[in-house]
Structures are given as structure tokens and as C-alpha cells.
Design a protein around this motif. Structure first.
Motif, PDB file in Angstrom:
ATOM      1  N   VAL A  30     -59.164   2.432 -15.968  1.00 16.64           N
ATOM      2  CA  VAL A  30     -58.423   1.997 -16.718  1.00 16.64           C
ATOM      3  C   VAL A  30     -58.216   2.118 -18.142  1.00 16.64           C
ATOM      4  CG1 VAL A  30     -58.933  -0.742 -17.851  1.00 16.64           C
ATOM      5  CG2 VAL A  30     -59.909  -0.421 -15.499  1.00 16.64           C
ATOM      6  N   GLU A  31     -57.245   2.053 -18.928  1.00 17.17           N
ATOM      7  CA  GLU A  31     -56.767   2.523 -20.180  1.00 17.17           C
ATOM      8  C   GLU A  31     -57.518   2.105 -21.135  1.00 17.17           C
ATOM      9  OE1 GLU A  31     -55.436   5.736 -20.475  1.00 17.17           O
ATOM     10  OE2 GLU A  31     -55.911   6.010 -18.008  1.00 17.17           O
ATOM     11  N   ASP A  32     -57.009   0.140 -21.069  1.00 17.82           N
ATOM     12  CA  ASP A  32     -57.248  -0.319 -22.257  1.00 17.82           C
ATOM     13  C   ASP A  32     -58.356  -1.191 -21.888  1.00 17.82           C
ATOM     14  OD1 ASP A  32     -57.906  -2.598 -23.507  1.00 17.82           O
ATOM     15  OD2 ASP A  32     -55.741  -3.237 -23.302  1.00 17.82           O
ATOM     16  N   LEU A  33     -59.556  -0.891 -21.845  1.00 19.79           N
ATOM     17  CA  LEU A  33     -61.127  -1.531 -21.332  1.00 19.79           C
ATOM     18  C   LEU A  33     -61.406  -2.889 -21.460  1.00 19.79           C
ATOM     19  CD1 LEU A  33     -63.513   1.800 -21.892  1.00 19.79           C
ATOM     20  CD2 LEU A  33     -62.274   0.963 -20.277  1.00 19.79           C
ATOM     21  N   ASP A  34     -60.804  -3.572 -23.213  1.00 19.72           N
ATOM     22  CA  ASP A  34     -60.528  -4.477 -23.507  1.00 19.72           C
ATOM     23  C   ASP A  34     -59.903  -5.438 -22.357  1.00 19.72           C
ATOM     24  OD1 ASP A  34     -61.820  -3.685 -25.848  1.00 19.72           O
ATOM     25  OD2 ASP A  34     -59.727  -4.275 -27.255  1.00 19.72           O
ATOM     26  N   SER A  35     -59.017  -4.969 -21.626  1.00 21.51           N
ATOM     27  CA  SER A  35     -58.518  -5.685 -20.530  1.00 21.51           C
ATOM     28  C   SER A  35     -59.269  -6.173 -19.368  1.00 21.51           C
ATOM     29  CB  SER A  35     -56.558  -5.131 -20.671  1.00 21.51           C
ATOM     30  OG  SER A  35     -57.226  -3.500 -18.656  1.00 21.51           O
ATOM     31  N   LEU A  36     -60.472  -5.236 -18.811  1.00 24.09           N
ATOM     32  CA  LEU A  36     -61.483  -5.701 -18.213  1.00 24.09           C
ATOM     33  C   LEU A  36     -62.148  -6.945 -18.392  1.00 24.09           C
ATOM     34  CD1 LEU A  36     -62.984  -1.897 -17.330  1.00 24.09           C
ATOM     35  CD2 LEU A  36     -61.510  -3.290 -16.233  1.00 24.09           C
ATOM     36  N   ARG A  85     -66.154   4.555 -21.150  1.00 20.89           N
ATOM     37  CA  ARG A  85     -66.315   5.419 -19.912  1.00 20.89           C
ATOM     38  C   ARG A  85     -65.539   6.725 -20.265  1.00 20.89           C
ATOM     39  NH1 ARG A  85     -64.390   0.263 -16.091  1.00 20.89           N
ATOM     40  NH2 ARG A  85     -65.415  -0.929 -16.260  1.00 20.89           N
ATOM     41  N   GLY A  86     -65.860   7.911 -19.798  1.00 16.63           N
ATOM     42  CA  GLY A  86     -65.239   8.664 -19.161  1.00 16.63           C
ATOM     43  C   GLY A  86     -66.627   9.923 -20.109  1.00 16.63           C
ATOM     44  N   CYS A  87     -66.413  11.101 -19.197  1.00 11.71           N
ATOM     45  CA  CYS A  87     -66.896  12.321 -20.049  1.00 11.71           C
ATOM     46  C   CYS A  87     -66.847  13.188 -19.497  1.00 11.71           C
ATOM     47  CB  CYS A  87     -68.401  12.358 -19.400  1.00 11.71           C
ATOM     48  SG  CYS A  87     -69.716  13.457 -20.487  1.00 11.71           S
ATOM     49  N   PRO A  88     -65.706  14.587 -20.737  1.00 11.46           N
ATOM     50  CA  PRO A  88     -65.309  15.433 -20.894  1.00 11.46           C
ATOM     51  C   PRO A  88     -65.909  16.328 -20.359  1.00 11.46           C
ATOM     52  CG  PRO A  88     -65.321  14.973 -23.409  1.00 11.46           C
ATOM     53  CD  PRO A  88     -66.206  14.192 -22.370  1.00 11.46           C
ATOM     54  N   PHE A  89     -67.218  16.465 -20.339  1.00  7.42           N
ATOM     55  CA  PHE A  89     -68.351  17.873 -20.289  1.00  7.42           C
ATOM     56  C   PHE A  89     -68.545  17.994 -19.279  1.00  7.42           C
ATOM     57  CE2 PHE A  89     -68.901  15.099 -24.292  1.00  7.42           C
ATOM     58  CZ  PHE A  89     -68.763  16.490 -24.673  1.00  7.42           C
ATOM     59  N   PRO A  90     -68.751  19.216 -18.966  1.00  9.79           N
ATOM     60  CA  PRO A  90     -68.409  19.723 -17.468  1.00  9.79           C
ATOM     61  C   PRO A  90     -69.917  20.672 -17.140  1.00  9.79           C
ATOM     62  CG  PRO A  90     -68.430  21.741 -18.839  1.00  9.79           C
ATOM     63  CD  PRO A  90     -68.768  20.554 -19.711  1.00  9.79           C
ATOM     64  N   THR A 104     -67.066  11.764 -11.976  1.00  9.26           N
ATOM     65  CA  THR A 104     -66.679  10.952 -10.140  1.00  9.26           C
ATOM     66  C   THR A 104     -65.949   9.675  -9.995  1.00  9.26           C
ATOM     67  OG1 THR A 104     -68.566  10.446  -9.002  1.00  9.26           O
ATOM     68  CG2 THR A 104     -67.723  13.088  -8.751  1.00  9.26           C
ATOM     69  N   ILE A 105     -67.030   9.089 -10.748  1.00  4.68           N
ATOM     70  CA  ILE A 105     -66.721   7.601 -11.278  1.00  4.68           C
ATOM     71  C   ILE A 105     -65.869   6.651 -12.479  1.00  4.68           C
ATOM     72  CG2 ILE A 105     -67.867   5.165 -11.549  1.00  4.68           C
ATOM     73  CD1 ILE A 105     -70.535   6.650 -10.670  1.00  4.68           C
ATOM     74  N   ASN A 106     -65.813   7.757 -13.632  1.00  5.22           N
ATOM     75  CA  ASN A 106     -65.462   7.321 -14.790  1.00  5.22           C
ATOM     76  C   ASN A 106     -64.886   8.339 -15.396  1.00  5.22           C
ATOM     77  OD1 ASN A 106     -67.949   5.956 -15.784  1.00  5.22           O
ATOM     78  ND2 ASN A 106     -66.491   4.461 -14.653  1.00  5.22           N
ATOM     79  N   GLY A 107     -64.258   9.404 -14.589  1.00  4.32           N
ATOM     80  CA  GLY A 107     -62.880  10.165 -14.673  1.00  4.32           C
ATOM     81  C   GLY A 107     -63.147  11.780 -15.886  1.00  4.32           C
ATOM     82  N   ARG A 108     -62.978  12.383 -16.548  1.00  7.91           N
ATOM     83  CA  ARG A 108     -62.794  13.309 -17.375  1.00  7.91           C
ATOM     84  C   ARG A 108     -62.833  12.826 -18.769  1.00  7.91           C
ATOM     85  NH1 ARG A 108     -66.462  16.727 -16.030  1.00  7.91           N
ATOM     86  NH2 ARG A 108     -66.053  17.859 -14.458  1.00  7.91           N
ATOM     87  N   ARG A 109     -61.528  11.989 -19.349  1.00  6.56           N
ATOM     88  CA  ARG A 109     -61.370  11.988 -20.531  1.00  6.56           C
ATOM     89  C   ARG A 109     -61.859  10.048 -21.036  1.00  6.56           C
ATOM     90  NH1 ARG A 109     -57.603   8.163 -23.233  1.00  6.56           N
ATOM     91  NH2 ARG A 109     -56.748   7.273 -21.122  1.00  6.56           N
ATOM     92  N   VAL A 110     -62.294   9.988 -22.083  1.00  8.32           N
ATOM     93  CA  VAL A 110     -63.051   9.013 -22.946  1.00  8.32           C
ATOM     94  C   VAL A 110     -62.286   7.953 -23.295  1.00  8.32           C
ATOM     95  CG1 VAL A 110     -64.526   8.583 -24.468  1.00  8.32           C
ATOM     96  CG2 VAL A 110     -65.450  11.066 -23.727  1.00  8.32           C
ATOM     97  N   ARG A 111     -62.938   6.950 -23.316  1.00 13.99           N
ATOM     98  CA  ARG A 111     -61.768   5.876 -23.156  1.00 13.99           C
ATOM     99  C   ARG A 111     -62.734   4.849 -24.256  1.00 13.99           C
ATOM    100  NH1 ARG A 111     -61.538   3.783 -18.154  1.00 13.99           N
ATOM    101  NH2 ARG A 111     -62.666   6.072 -17.538  1.00 13.99           N
ATOM    102  N   ARG A 112     -62.041   4.198 -25.158  1.00 14.64           N
ATOM    103  CA  ARG A 112     -63.739   3.145 -25.954  1.00 14.64           C
ATOM    104  C   ARG A 112     -62.753   1.914 -25.888  1.00 14.64           C
ATOM    105  NH1 ARG A 112     -63.067   8.091 -27.979  1.00 14.64           N
ATOM    106  NH2 ARG A 112     -65.194   9.256 -28.220  1.00 14.64           N
ATOM    107  N   ARG A 113     -63.958   1.167 -26.075  1.00 14.52           N
ATOM    108  CA  ARG A 113     -63.274  -0.226 -26.545  1.00 14.52           C
ATOM    109  C   ARG A 113     -63.149  -0.922 -27.740  1.00 14.52           C
ATOM    110  NH1 ARG A 113     -68.214  -4.055 -23.513  1.00 14.52           N
ATOM    111  NH2 ARG A 113     -66.950  -5.421 -24.663  1.00 14.52           N
ATOM    112  N   SER A 114     -62.494  -2.640 -28.073  1.00 16.99           N
ATOM    113  CA  SER A 114     -62.599  -2.161 -29.573  1.00 16.99           C
ATOM    114  C   SER A 114     -64.046  -2.866 -30.417  1.00 16.99           C
ATOM    115  CB  SER A 114     -61.312  -3.273 -29.683  1.00 16.99           C
ATOM    116  OG  SER A 114     -61.247  -4.222 -29.337  1.00 16.99           O
TER     117      SER A 114
END
Length: 466
Positions: free
Chosen positions: A166-172, A206-211, A219-229
Motif C-alpha cells: 500500500v503506497e498511501d497509508l492514509d488510504s487504509l 511501514r517498511g524496512c530497508p536494512f539488511p 517479508t511483510i511490509n517490504g523494503r521501502r519505508v512509507r509514512r502516514r501523514s
């Protein structure tokens, strides 16, 4: 369609840790937007055994049952799924969460009564599956590839649809707090010690870019961090405070402090909102994101406690874990946290595959050198979907047919050269040597704050020690 979302039965396990299942709250909200009738059954909070679970399903007669599934829940979910099918073979069973996200094929093989699984975030895919089923669709013409994250069987072959985050977390929108009812939960917080009650968890990013080799968050939220407003987060906090009487917020993100300016804006906005509410970060933040100014802003905004993923006192092990962390930095940041007036908690892992007894002893020594308020010493778990799990599996070092004991107070895996009994004794020694220091013990008892805090600490200590 009637949908029942379930946090599974956990007989005899981690009963001291009872918090609202936030992920199920988001799924319930997504399903209700499609017009489905949704209820949430938290078997741990309700203290239900399998007979109690069966009674709830029989009385509710749901058409779809969805299970939140951690690795330690796999045996429970298998038994619960058989109960559901025994009551009505036509009931559709879906599983999602950390274990299905990390090992979808193994999940479907281990759970023969489960119809579908989801990898990653389910808020987009589960409503699509429910819509298809509600329209009378069957397995033979399931458009599985068009349902993000879906895992299903086709002619005895396990198939997977592509992931979609989900790109836009506010949309949830907000979780379905009216059916989660956070005010009904006991004060058994994620962070062990709490300051105010009632308590509710919230998700901000959501998301975590660290290895990190041992972590399966991606595996659940992907590597790219997304933020709510910020406005959306404040709307939720205000709702929890004014409608449900919540007095403490626990931000359960993996990377809440990753964007310094975002956190500073959040703190300013929370101060301006004039809500009498305490908050903390119990899930562990990265030390390299913290500085004195940021920590002081957090303190002014009502933060009182912050957990840190330190993991090891051996630099060699930290490097193998790909933590990107130096021990010198750990000492510096813990001192800054104390200077800002916040209470630091340290997470440590014992029994990581490359460890020796000397490495573990070094971790214990290091934990005592740091000015931590509290510390947790978890036994290593080879989580499915992690880099280190794949390495161990390739070497033939792990093979699980039962996941029932997959919790951090029990020896699931021991490094070569360290017998499991000795590893458990080292864990006991870590807790005892950290907490039973006379000077530390006196200040710690003063900081506990309530008899209930002491009670939950005693339960957790008993679990880890015995």
C-alpha cells in the motif's frame, strides 16, 4: 458475508503479552468498507482454549475465517482449522502474517485445511478475495493472479500472486477500534513496563530497508519505508484518547525515527494537540537515527521510554548480523537517551548461529556496561524468510515439523559447539547478572511504578528463567 478474524489460541504460551491485534484491526476496516460483517476473536485476551474457540465459531457461523499466524501459532492454527472444517466444510479459511509471508509454500503444506494464504500486506488482497467468494466464485475459476499477495492451490500445485504494498497509508483509514476495543485489554504492554493505562498500539510507518540477517520484517511490509501523514496519525491518537480513554500510545514501528524531520514534526504536532497522553517506542529503533535534539523533542512531546535493537556485545557478531552498528556508537547513543530524560531498553539475542560462548559472555558484559533501564535477552529464532534461515536450511542445520515451541524463551536452535542446555543456562545468567546488581536493583525497583508492572515482569522473568 460474515467474516471472523482470529488471533489464535495460545494455550500455555506467552500469556503475559496481550495487546490488541493491530493488523486484524486494519483488515477488519478494509473488509467493512466492502460491506462485509466482521468480528475479531482474540483468543489470548479471551483466554480461550480450543473448546472455547469451537463454541465461538459454532455460534458465529462465519463464512470466512482468517487467522493471524506467527511461526509459534502454526500448530494451533492447524488444530483450529480442523475444528472450523469439522463444523462446516464449506467455510473458507485464510491465513496471513509473518509465517505465511516468510514461507508460503511450507505454510500451505503444513496447514491442509487452509484454503488460502496471504503474503505481505493483506488490506488490498483480502477484500478482493472476499468479494469474489461473496459473488459465488469457486476455486476452479479463481482469478488468483489478480489478487495481490494471494497463495493458493491449483491442481495440487501451490501458486503465488505478485506482492503489492500500500503506497498511501492514509488510504487504509484507521483500524476498526470499535471492535478491537483497546480499553478492554489488560495492562500487559509490549514494552514490559508501562506508565499509563489503558494502552493502545499504533502504526505510523511501514517498511524496512536494512539488511539484518535475522529479521523478517521486510517479508511483510517490504523494503521501502512509507509514512502516514502527521494529521492522520494525530486523528487516530485523538480518537483513542477521547473515545476509548487511552492514556498511553505505543508506536510499534520498525523505523519510526528513520526520518528525523518527520519525527520532529510529529512531536510538535502532538504538543500542539494538548493531549494528556504518554507514549513510547517499544519495538526497537535504530541507534544511528538518534541525536540529542530529536530525543529532547520526543521527551517534550510525552515520550518516556525507547527500545533499542542492540542485539550483541560482540562486534564480530554485529558485523555478521549486518547491523551496521559499532559498539562505541551504542554507548554514545544510550548516554544521549539518558541525558534527554528517556528510559532506554536494550534488546539482545543469544545463540545466533556464528556465536561462541565467549561471544555470549561478551554480550552479557556489554549489557551491564550500558546505562540501560531494562534489558531483554531472547534466544535466537531462525525466522522463515530471513537470510540466516536460508543459510541454515541450505546447510541442513534446521528442520521443523512442529512450530509449537517457537518462542524466544525456549531453545529452538543452538550454535554448533553450544549444547542447548548450556545455551539456556547462559540466558538465565544474562538476566540474573543484569538485574541482580545491588546498585542497579535499588534504582530499578523505584522505577517500576506499580505493583502491576512488577507482576508482569515476574511472569516474564519466570518464563525466561524456567
Amino acid at each position: 458475508m460474515k467474516v471472523l478474524l482470529v488471533a489464535p489460541v495460545r494455550e500455555g504460551k506467552i500469556g503475559y503479552y496481550v495487546t490488541p491485534p493491530l493488523g486484524l484491526g486494519y483488515l477488519a476496516a478494509a473488509l467493512r468498507r466492502e460491506g462485509h460483517e466482521v468480528s475479531i476473536l482474540d483468543c489470548t485476551r479471551r483466554r480461550l482454549d480450543f473448546h472455547g474457540f469451537e463454541k465461538e465459531v459454532r455460534e458465529g457461523s462465519p463464512r470466512l475465517v482468517g487467522f493471524q499466524t506467527y511461526s509459534s501459532d502454526m500448530v494451533s492454527v492447524r488444530r483450529s482449522s480442523a475444528i472450523v472444517k469439522g463444523l462446516n466444510p464449506e467455510t473458507v479459511i485464510v491465513v496471513g502474517g509473518p509465517h505465511p509471508s516468510g514461507d508460503p509454500d511450507g505454510t500451505m503444506s503444513f496447514l491442509p485445511d487452509v484454503n488460502y494464504a496471504f503474503r505481505g500486506e493483506g488490506e488490498s488482497g483480502l477484500p478482493l478475495l472476499a468479494r469474489y467468494l461473496d459473488a459465488g466464485g469457486g476455486a476452479s475459476d479463481l482469478p488468483g493472479e489478480k489478487i495481490p499477495g494471494l497463495v493458493w492451490r491449483h491442481n495440487s500445485v501451490i501458486k503465488r500472486a505478485p506482492l503489492a504494498f500500500v503506497e498511501d497509508l492514509d488510504s487504509l483509514g484507521l483500524p476498526a477500534w470499535d471492535i478491537l476495543r483497546p480499553q478492554d485489554y489488560p495492562p500487559a504492554p509490549h514494552s514490559v513496563i508501562y506508565k499509563s493505562y489503558p494502552i493502545a498500539p499504533i502504526m505510523v510507518t511501514r517498511g524496512c530497508p536494512f539488511p539484518c540477517t535475522f529479521c523478517a520484517a521486510h517479508t511483510i511490509n517490504g523494503r521501502r519505508v512509507r509514512r502516514r501523514s502527521i494529521s492522520h496519525v494525530l486523528e487516530e491518537i485523538r480518537l483513542l484518547h477521547t473515545v476509548y480513554g487511552i492514556r498511553e500510545i505505543q508506536i510499534v514501528d520498525d523505523n519510526f525515527t528513520g526520518d528525523r524531520e518527520y519525527v520532529r514534526l510529529f512531536c510538535r504536532s502532538l504538543i500542539e494537540a494538548r493531549l494528556a497522553i504518554d507514549w513510547c517506542c517499544p519495538n526497537g529503533v535504530r541507534l544511528d537515527t538518534l541525536d540529542e535534539e530529536l530525543l529532547r523533542d520526543m521527551k517534550r512531546a510525552g515520550a518516556y521510554r525507547i527500545a533499542l535493537g542492540i542485539e550483541s556485545g560482540s562486534q564480530r557478531i554485529l558485523d555478521h548480523m549486518k547491523k551496521r552498528l559499532r559498539k562505541e556508537m551504542v554507548k554514545e547513543k544510550v548516554a544521549l537517551i539518558r541525558k534527554a530524560g528517556l528510559k532506554p531498553h536494550g534488546f539482545f539475542i543469544l545463540g545466533y548461529p556464528e556465536e561462541t560462548v565467549d561471544d555470549i559472555r561478551e554480550t552479557i558484559r556489554f549489557s551491564r556496561e550500558l546505562d540501560l533501564e531494562t534489558a531483554g535477552f531472547s534466544l535466537f529464532l531462525p525466522l522463515v524468510g530471513t537470510e540466516i534461515y536460508n543459510v541454515l536450511a541450505a546447510r541442513g542445520r534446521i528442520s521443523f515439523d512442529s512450530w509449537g515451541d517457537f518462542i524466544t524463551s525456549r531453545v529452538v536452535y543452538a550454535p554448533e559447539g553450544i549444547p542447548s542446555g548450556r545455551l539456556k543456562r547462559l540466558q538465565r545468567a544474562a538476566f540474573l547478572r543484569f538485574y541482580l546488581r545491588p546498585k542497579y536493583l535499588a534504582s530499578f525497583v523505584r522505577s517500576i511504578g506499580s505493583v502491576q508492572n512488577l507482576g508482569y515482569l515476574a511472569k516474564r522473568a519466570w518464563s525466561y528463567l524456567f
